[in-house]
Motif scaffolding. Structure first.
Motif, PDB file in Angstrom:
ATOM      1  N   ILE A 212      14.282 -68.348  34.609  1.00 34.04           N
ATOM      2  CA  ILE A 212      14.081 -66.894  34.687  1.00 34.04           C
ATOM      3  C   ILE A 212      15.388 -66.163  34.404  1.00 34.04           C
ATOM      4  O   ILE A 212      15.434 -65.192  33.645  1.00 34.04           O
ATOM      5  CB  ILE A 212      13.535 -66.509  36.075  1.00 34.04           C
ATOM      6  CG1 ILE A 212      12.137 -67.111  36.276  1.00 34.04           C
ATOM      7  CG2 ILE A 212      13.482 -64.994  36.236  1.00 34.04           C
ATOM      8  CD1 ILE A 212      11.608 -66.968  37.692  1.00 34.04           C
ATOM      9  N   THR A 213      16.473 -66.664  34.988  1.00 33.35           N
ATOM     10  CA  THR A 213      17.774 -66.005  34.854  1.00 33.35           C
ATOM     11  C   THR A 213      18.380 -66.192  33.468  1.00 33.35           C
ATOM     12  O   THR A 213      18.868 -65.234  32.852  1.00 33.35           O
ATOM     13  CB  THR A 213      18.748 -66.541  35.910  1.00 33.35           C
ATOM     14  OG1 THR A 213      18.206 -66.320  37.222  1.00 33.35           O
ATOM     15  CG2 THR A 213      20.106 -65.852  35.800  1.00 33.35           C
ATOM     16  N   CYS A 214      18.362 -67.425  32.979  1.00 30.68           N
ATOM     17  CA  CYS A 214      19.078 -67.755  31.729  1.00 30.68           C
ATOM     18  C   CYS A 214      18.265 -67.473  30.469  1.00 30.68           C
ATOM     19  O   CYS A 214      18.831 -67.118  29.429  1.00 30.68           O
ATOM     20  CB  CYS A 214      19.490 -69.223  31.747  1.00 30.68           C
ATOM     21  SG  CYS A 214      20.609 -69.655  33.088  1.00 30.68           S
ATOM     22  N   ALA A 215      16.942 -67.667  30.545  1.00 28.78           N
ATOM     23  CA  ALA A 215      16.119 -67.534  29.334  1.00 28.78           C
ATOM     24  C   ALA A 215      15.047 -66.460  29.466  1.00 28.78           C
ATOM     25  O   ALA A 215      14.166 -66.367  28.610  1.00 28.78           O
ATOM     26  CB  ALA A 215      15.467 -68.876  28.998  1.00 28.78           C
ATOM     27  N   ASN A 216      15.127 -65.668  30.545  1.00 32.65           N
ATOM     28  CA  ASN A 216      14.144 -64.601  30.773  1.00 32.65           C
ATOM     29  C   ASN A 216      12.711 -65.143  30.741  1.00 32.65           C
ATOM     30  O   ASN A 216      11.796 -64.529  30.176  1.00 32.65           O
ATOM     31  CB  ASN A 216      14.300 -63.493  29.730  1.00 32.65           C
ATOM     32  CG  ASN A 216      13.564 -62.218  30.117  1.00 32.65           C
ATOM     33  OD1 ASN A 216      13.390 -61.926  31.309  1.00 32.65           O
ATOM     34  ND2 ASN A 216      13.116 -61.463  29.134  1.00 32.65           N
ATOM     35  N   ALA A 217      12.526 -66.324  31.334  1.00 30.34           N
ATOM     36  CA  ALA A 217      11.213 -66.975  31.335  1.00 30.34           C
ATOM     37  C   ALA A 217      10.249 -66.260  32.265  1.00 30.34           C
ATOM     38  O   ALA A 217      10.648 -65.680  33.286  1.00 30.34           O
ATOM     39  CB  ALA A 217      11.347 -68.432  31.749  1.00 30.34           C
ATOM     40  N   HIS A 218       8.969 -66.304  31.906  1.00 32.09           N
ATOM     41  CA  HIS A 218       7.906 -65.713  32.713  1.00 32.09           C
ATOM     42  C   HIS A 218       7.096 -66.820  33.373  1.00 32.09           C
ATOM     43  O   HIS A 218       6.393 -67.562  32.683  1.00 32.09           O
ATOM     44  CB  HIS A 218       6.984 -64.860  31.840  1.00 32.09           C
ATOM     45  CG  HIS A 218       7.659 -63.682  31.216  1.00 32.09           C
ATOM     46  ND1 HIS A 218       7.633 -62.425  31.757  1.00 32.09           N
ATOM     47  CD2 HIS A 218       8.398 -63.580  30.085  1.00 32.09           C
ATOM     48  CE1 HIS A 218       8.313 -61.586  30.995  1.00 32.09           C
ATOM     49  NE2 HIS A 218       8.785 -62.268  29.969  1.00 32.09           N
ATOM     50  N   PRO A 219       7.179 -66.962  34.719  1.00 32.57           N
ATOM     51  CA  PRO A 219       6.339 -67.952  35.396  1.00 32.57           C
ATOM     52  C   PRO A 219       4.862 -67.584  35.258  1.00 32.57           C
ATOM     53  O   PRO A 219       4.501 -66.401  35.357  1.00 32.57           O
ATOM     54  CB  PRO A 219       6.793 -67.877  36.852  1.00 32.57           C
ATOM     55  CG  PRO A 219       8.143 -67.233  36.799  1.00 32.57           C
ATOM     56  CD  PRO A 219       8.090 -66.289  35.648  1.00 32.57           C
ATOM     57  N   LEU A 220       4.026 -68.585  35.019  1.00 34.37           N
ATOM     58  CA  LEU A 220       2.589 -68.355  34.850  1.00 34.37           C
ATOM     59  C   LEU A 220       1.800 -69.249  35.786  1.00 34.37           C
ATOM     60  O   LEU A 220       2.212 -70.361  36.098  1.00 34.37           O
ATOM     61  CB  LEU A 220       2.152 -68.693  33.413  1.00 34.37           C
ATOM     62  CG  LEU A 220       2.740 -67.933  32.235  1.00 34.37           C
ATOM     63  CD1 LEU A 220       2.145 -68.491  30.957  1.00 34.37           C
ATOM     64  CD2 LEU A 220       2.463 -66.451  32.350  1.00 34.37           C
ATOM     65  N   THR A 221       0.647 -68.768  36.197  1.00 35.91           N
ATOM     66  CA  THR A 221      -0.319 -69.639  36.844  1.00 35.91           C
ATOM     67  C   THR A 221      -1.391 -69.993  35.823  1.00 35.91           C
ATOM     68  O   THR A 221      -1.776 -69.156  34.997  1.00 35.91           O
ATOM     69  CB  THR A 221      -0.971 -68.973  38.064  1.00 35.91           C
ATOM     70  OG1 THR A 221      -1.949 -69.878  38.611  1.00 35.91           O
ATOM     71  CG2 THR A 221      -1.667 -67.662  37.703  1.00 35.91           C
ATOM     72  N   LEU A 222      -1.846 -71.228  35.864  1.00 35.91           N
ATOM     73  CA  LEU A 222      -2.929 -71.663  34.974  1.00 35.91           C
ATOM     74  C   LEU A 222      -4.223 -71.874  35.757  1.00 35.91           C
ATOM     75  O   LEU A 222      -5.145 -72.539  35.289  1.00 35.91           O
ATOM     76  CB  LEU A 222      -2.528 -72.954  34.245  1.00 35.91           C
ATOM     77  CG  LEU A 222      -1.324 -72.823  33.306  1.00 35.91           C
ATOM     78  CD1 LEU A 222      -1.000 -74.166  32.672  1.00 35.91           C
ATOM     79  CD2 LEU A 222      -1.576 -71.770  32.237  1.00 35.91           C
ATOM     80  N   GLY A 223      -4.283 -71.286  36.939  1.00 35.66           N
ATOM     81  CA  GLY A 223      -5.493 -71.392  37.744  1.00 35.66           C
ATOM     82  C   GLY A 223      -5.214 -71.995  39.104  1.00 35.66           C
ATOM     83  O   GLY A 223      -4.070 -72.277  39.468  1.00 35.66           O
ATOM     84  N   LYS A 224      -6.257 -72.229  39.850  1.00 39.52           N
ATOM     85  CA  LYS A 224      -6.132 -72.706  41.230  1.00 39.52           C
ATOM     86  C   LYS A 224      -5.939 -74.210  41.323  1.00 39.52           C
ATOM     87  O   LYS A 224      -5.671 -74.735  42.397  1.00 39.52           O
ATOM     88  CB  LYS A 224      -7.370 -72.287  42.025  1.00 39.52           C
ATOM     89  CG  LYS A 224      -7.543 -70.776  42.132  1.00 39.52           C
ATOM     90  CD  LYS A 224      -8.786 -70.412  42.917  1.00 39.52           C
ATOM     91  CE  LYS A 224      -8.950 -68.893  43.028  1.00 39.52           C
ATOM     92  NZ  LYS A 224     -10.162 -68.519  43.789  1.00 39.52           N
ATOM     93  N   ARG A 225      -6.104 -74.912  40.220  1.00 37.55           N
ATOM     94  CA  ARG A 225      -5.965 -76.357  40.220  1.00 37.55           C
ATOM     95  C   ARG A 225      -4.585 -76.749  39.681  1.00 37.55           C
ATOM     96  O   ARG A 225      -4.062 -76.105  38.781  1.00 37.55           O
ATOM     97  CB  ARG A 225      -7.056 -77.012  39.362  1.00 37.55           C
ATOM     98  CG  ARG A 225      -8.463 -76.795  39.956  1.00 37.55           C
ATOM     99  CD  ARG A 225      -9.513 -76.758  38.889  1.00 37.55           C
ATOM    100  NE  ARG A 225      -9.313 -75.653  37.957  1.00 37.55           N
ATOM    101  CZ  ARG A 225      -9.619 -74.367  38.242  1.00 37.55           C
ATOM    102  NH1 ARG A 225     -10.130 -74.054  39.424  1.00 37.55           N
ATOM    103  NH2 ARG A 225      -9.422 -73.415  37.348  1.00 37.55           N
ATOM    104  N   ILE A 226      -4.019 -77.808  40.200  1.00 39.26           N
ATOM    105  CA  ILE A 226      -2.735 -78.309  39.722  1.00 39.26           C
ATOM    106  C   ILE A 226      -3.002 -79.260  38.561  1.00 39.26           C
ATOM    107  O   ILE A 226      -3.704 -80.263  38.712  1.00 39.26           O
ATOM    108  CB  ILE A 226      -1.958 -79.027  40.840  1.00 39.26           C
ATOM    109  CG1 ILE A 226      -1.625 -78.030  41.961  1.00 39.26           C
ATOM    110  CG2 ILE A 226      -0.678 -79.647  40.295  1.00 39.26           C
ATOM    111  CD1 ILE A 226      -0.922 -78.652  43.141  1.00 39.26           C
ATOM    112  N   LEU A 227      -2.443 -78.944  37.403  1.00 42.00           N
ATOM    113  CA  LEU A 227      -2.691 -79.734  36.203  1.00 42.00           C
ATOM    114  C   LEU A 227      -1.613 -80.799  36.019  1.00 42.00           C
ATOM    115  O   LEU A 227      -0.452 -80.606  36.377  1.00 42.00           O
ATOM    116  CB  LEU A 227      -2.721 -78.820  34.974  1.00 42.00           C
ATOM    117  CG  LEU A 227      -3.721 -77.662  35.011  1.00 42.00           C
ATOM    118  CD1 LEU A 227      -3.653 -76.880  33.701  1.00 42.00           C
ATOM    119  CD2 LEU A 227      -5.136 -78.155  35.253  1.00 42.00           C
ATOM    120  N   ARG A 228      -2.005 -81.910  35.439  1.00 41.26           N
ATOM    121  CA  ARG A 228      -1.039 -82.951  35.103  1.00 41.26           C
ATOM    122  C   ARG A 228      -0.128 -82.470  33.983  1.00 41.26           C
ATOM    123  O   ARG A 228      -0.476 -81.562  33.223  1.00 41.26           O
ATOM    124  CB  ARG A 228      -1.762 -84.232  34.666  1.00 41.26           C
ATOM    125  CG  ARG A 228      -2.576 -84.901  35.770  1.00 41.26           C
ATOM    126  CD  ARG A 228      -3.289 -86.123  35.218  1.00 41.26           C
ATOM    127  NE  ARG A 228      -4.115 -86.770  36.226  1.00 41.26           N
ATOM    128  CZ  ARG A 228      -3.689 -87.726  37.041  1.00 41.26           C
ATOM    129  NH1 ARG A 228      -2.433 -88.148  36.962  1.00 41.26           N
ATOM    130  NH2 ARG A 228      -4.504 -88.265  37.922  1.00 41.26           N
TER     131      ARG A 228
END
Length: 246
Positions: A212-228
């Protein structure tokens, strides 16, 4: 129809020269003959419909029947920064990412990655992954062969991503599906997009904060399940293909 890649230097005014391992594949595996038609891409978004004119042990000479621009590329440039997974999962990830339209794949060494590659092993792995990328590009009718780079450190990957228009980092602790929808739907033609995917154990919190700090990345959720790890990147690429396909 069989699809092959050449360099622009192998394209002449009316003929194209196919060289290297594809010659053996055409002659002895596919057992193709003079007059049969094939598709050839020059790796520069130009595609040719050709007829085999002659062949020997060193070269296949194909006559150009029709020239056309490739229409199989997405209107954005996508780089997948993939945390190194265990076993042969990376081979599957490369294959499917290329089929879905990625432009480059950068294997990344992260804190939770189980796999540790020395320089010699990393080079051999990258060669294998590049071969898989070429095969997948042929199968998918791509106009380019996506580059698979040698594995790099996470900090170097962030520096690589700094110049991109948008950087995404799916994260299991992120919330807000509506925000994810807004970010993805805001991607426009001509943009460059980086996607950071963690290894089996995911990213450390400090790595996400650094992104987030170095590359201005945007954290995303891909839903309620944890994906491999082998599912997450493919999920993002599939969504982008649906949203951006012209």
């Amino acid at each position: 129809m069989q699809h092959f890649f050449v360099t622009p230097e192998q394209v002449e005014e009316t003929y194209i020269r196919i060289e290297g391992t594809d010659v053996n594949h055409i002659r002895n595996v596919l057992r193709m003959r003079k007059g049969e038609r094939i598709e050839i891409s020059d790796g520069n978004n130009q595609k040719y419909l050709c007829e085999i004119d002659s062949m020997d042990g060193q070269q296949v000479r194909a006559k150009i029947v029709e020239r056309k621009e490739t229409d199989t590329e997405l209107p954005v440039r996508i780089i997948l920064f993939q945390g190194l997974p265990k076993s042969d999962k990376m081979e599957w990830i490369v294959q499917k990412a290329v089929e879905l339209g990625v432009n480059k794949i950068v294997p990344v060494e992260t804190k939770r990655a189980v796999v540790k590659l020395d320089e010699k092993k990393a080079g051999k792995k990258a060669q294998r992954w590049q071969s898989i990328s070429e095969s997948a590009a042929k199968q998918a009718g791509r106009g380019v062969i996506p580059q698979v780079e040698n594995p790099i450190r996470f900090a170097d990957a962030l520096n690589h991503a700094k110049g991109l228009d948008l950087v995404l980092i799916p994260y299991e602790l992120a919330e807000g599906m509506e925000e994810t929808r807004q970010i993805l739907s805001g991607i426009k033609k001509g943009m460059s997009v980086g996607i950071f995917i963690g290894p089996e154990g995911g990213f450390e919190k400090e790595e996400v904060e650094a992104a987030i700090t170095c590359a201005n990345a945007h954290p995303l959720t891909l839903g309620k399940r944890i994906l491999r790890t082998e599912t997450a990147g493919i999920t993002v690429l599939s969504i982008l293909m649906y949203l951006l396909e012209e």
